[in-house]
Enzyme design. Structure first.
Site, PDB file in Angstrom:
ATOM      1  N   ASP A 144       0.842  -1.194   0.000  1.00 48.26           N
ATOM      2  CA  ASP A 144       0.000   0.000   0.000  1.00 48.26           C
ATOM      3  C   ASP A 144       0.878   1.245   0.000  1.00 48.26           C
ATOM      4  O   ASP A 144       1.930   1.261  -0.625  1.00 48.26           O
ATOM      5  CB  ASP A 144      -0.952  -0.033   1.213  1.00 48.26           C
ATOM      6  CG  ASP A 144      -2.273   0.659   0.930  1.00 48.26           C
ATOM      7  OD1 ASP A 144      -2.267   1.893   0.799  1.00 48.26           O
ATOM      8  OD2 ASP A 144      -3.307  -0.017   0.859  1.00 48.26           O
ATOM      9  N   HIS A 177      -3.717   6.070   3.268  1.00 51.86           N
ATOM     10  CA  HIS A 177      -4.453   4.855   2.926  1.00 51.86           C
ATOM     11  C   HIS A 177      -3.896   3.614   3.629  1.00 51.86           C
ATOM     12  O   HIS A 177      -4.630   2.822   4.225  1.00 51.86           O
ATOM     13  CB  HIS A 177      -4.411   4.686   1.403  1.00 51.86           C
ATOM     14  CG  HIS A 177      -5.361   3.699   0.826  1.00 51.86           C
ATOM     15  ND1 HIS A 177      -4.993   2.406   0.552  1.00 51.86           N
ATOM     16  CD2 HIS A 177      -6.653   3.812   0.464  1.00 51.86           C
ATOM     17  CE1 HIS A 177      -6.023   1.750   0.025  1.00 51.86           C
ATOM     18  NE2 HIS A 177      -7.042   2.588  -0.045  1.00 51.86           N
ATOM     19  N   SER A 456     -11.347  -1.072  -0.384  1.00 50.59           N
ATOM     20  CA  SER A 456     -10.054  -0.996   0.295  1.00 50.59           C
ATOM     21  C   SER A 456     -10.187  -1.287   1.783  1.00 50.59           C
ATOM     22  O   SER A 456      -9.271  -1.811   2.416  1.00 50.59           O
ATOM     23  CB  SER A 456      -9.440   0.403   0.137  1.00 50.59           C
ATOM     24  OG  SER A 456      -8.834   0.559  -1.107  1.00 50.59           O
TER      25      SER A 456
END
Length: 522
Positions: A144, A177, A456
């Protein structure tokens, strides 16, 4: 890989002339207009020969794929045909782009310490019913944007990671994220601090490979390298909250090899476009595709749906960790009663206390609210106008309440305001209207946590449950754990596997019980 006598019939060969004529390659990528970025797979030991050919073609090697006889190169489009005919080359394909694909209850003290917030997804996947006491024998690799390693709710975990010359150190996270994903997997059960993850007791090993920098995208070559680095680091599970709409043979080969020869279970997001498009890497047979649902176990309308969806996880309003100070926390109280509040995106970080005043729908200046907190109904006028009108009327804070059932998120866009503004439900709005004139406090503060929506957010629930269950049965293979998770999932939607939920909502305790009674892969 293809042999010499089959290279001439590869899909790349078939469409090469058309692609060259149309200028398709490089159109969506950061290459010069007359160049393109591709992956070149070559025969063992032929790296130097291929590099020489690339140099002769006035190209450049952009990325050498870890663990594979392949590299990403940028070359003039007119040189592609010559490279494809090079006897050292197995195949050439486009280096496609990959991108990231974003409700709580207080703990009663069992099994989490008092003061912990328990995101709804933790209970939905039964993580509260299965201890992670054995999780130290499993390692999850998160591919990520990196992780804020020093976060108050993550810093005690067993982290390792990779440095990347393009994105930097694994323990930095410019777009937040990766930290959010990591929190769902392993936010710590520490009294009074933040939330808990699926594996909350610092037992699970975490390996971080950072493929996204501040720009928020990467190539399939980078992802293939990252996956192989996960395998080299001894990962049992790879969690990927990312994807794109085009296949990559190189990428697929990497995941197939990890699954079949290294016993690694890869899990990836279905995508957030709410259509039937198959995203990759989730669409490969060796990868588990994860769709999203909400706290009511209803399919999330943004979640992509197709025959490849295998499991579902919580993906709507998921509370988790973000880099320290990067989140926003909202608070609202009127007449001594606290109400659930959502921060208006773009609101300044401020607190205001003043009498509550009715400001209608906020479509006009009204100096009667000067020095007061504006209570504004949603509808007709955009949020920026409502809050700006309150401010220009002398208001010190704004509360916008819904005109339909439930909570909502608002944004001020590019409009800059100087007063704190929050959102509220329709029910709370009605309750506050009965308290006009009473003292109201509106607060918007920096936070280390945030609510995100997306497949996600669903993906780390599934990858973390896979590791949790697998920790009890380490002799099971990746394929067997996958089958057991599928067969123990809570069936939702149409009976059996369907395009929106797959086999259903992943269930930690049910999977454990199934394997304990019936054995691996049942």
């Amino acid at each position: 890989m293809a042999s010499n006598d089959t290279r001439a019939t590869t899909p790349f060969s078939i469409c090469l002339a058309a692609l060259l004529a149309a200028g398709v390659f490089g159109s969506a990528q950061a290459a010069a207009p007359d160049t393109t970025r591709v992956i070149v797979a070559f025969k063992p030991g032929a790296s130097a020969h291929v590099k020489s050919a690339v140099s002769a073609a006035k190209g450049a090697v952009k990325h050498e794929i870890f663990g594979m006889n392949a590299m990403a190169i940028e070359v003039p489009i007119v040189a592609l045909k010559g490279l494809e005919n090079n006897p050292n080359v197995e195949y050439i394909e486009e280096d496609v782009i990959r991108k990231p694909f974003a409700l709580t209850t207080p703990s009663t003290g069992t099994p989490y310490t008092s003061g912990q917030l328990v995101p709804y997804g933790i209970k939905l996947v039964q993580a509260d019913q299965l201890s992670d006491s054995l999780a130290s024998n499993r390692k999850v690799c998160i591919i990520d944007s990196g992780v804020n390693r020093d976060h108050e709710d993550l810093s005690g975990n067993n982290f390792t990671g990779e440095y990347d010359s393009g994105t930097g150190w694994w323990y930095t996270d410019e777009n937040h994220h990766g930290t959010h994903v990591a929190g769902t997997i392993a936010a710590i059960n520490n009294s009074g601090v933040g939330v808990v993850g699926v594996n909350p007791n610092k037992q699970l090993k975490l390996h971080i490979v950072k493929v996204f920098g501040a720009d928020g995208w990467a190539y399939s070559s980078t992802l293939a390298s990252a996956a192989n680095k996960c395998g080299a680091a001894g990962a049992n599970v790879i969690s990927m909250s990312l994807g794109g709409g085009a296949k990559s043979r190189t990428e697929e080969n990497a995941f197939n090899t990890l699954y079949t020869t290294k016993n690694v279970l890869s899990v990836a997001a279905a995508g957030n476009d709410g259509n039937r498009v198959v995203s990759y890497p989730a669409g490969y047979a060796s990868v588990v595709m994860v769709g999203a649902l909400d706290e009511n176990k209803q399919w999330a309308s943004f979640s992509q749906y197709n025959s490849k969806v295998e499991l579902s996880g919580p993906g709507v309003s998921v509370l988790s960790t973000v880099p320290t100070g990067a989140g926003i926390d909202a608070a609202l109280a009127v007449g001594g009663t606290n109400y659930a509040a959502g921060a208006m995106e773009g609101s300044p970080l401020k607190t205001a206390t003043a009498p509550l005043a009715d400001f209608g729908i906020g479509d006009a200046i009204n100096t009667a609210v000067s020095g007061k907190v504006c209570l504004i109904a949603r509808g007709t006028v955009d949020f920026a106008t409502k809050v700006s009108n309150c401010q220009n009327s002398g208001g010190v804070g704004a509360v916008v309440y819904n005109n339909v059932a439930g909570a909502f998120g608002g944004t001020l866009g590019t409009t800059v305001t100087s007063i704190p503004s929050v959102t509220a439900t329709d029910t709370d709005g009605a309750a506050m209207r009965a308290k006009l004139g009473q003292s109201a406090t509106v607060a918007v503060k920096a936070s280390n946590y945030a609510y995100y929506d997306g497949t996600s957010m669903a993906t780390p629930h599934v990858s973390a449950v896979a590791a949790l269950v697998w920790s009890y049965f380490p002799t099971c293979t990746a394929a067997q754990i996958r089958t057991s998770l599928d067969n123990s999932a809570l069936d939702l939607g149409a009976a059996g596997r369907d395009v929106k939920y797959g086999y259903g909502l992943v269930q930690a305790k049910a999977a454990y019980d199934r394997i304990k009674s019936a054995g691996c892969g049942k």
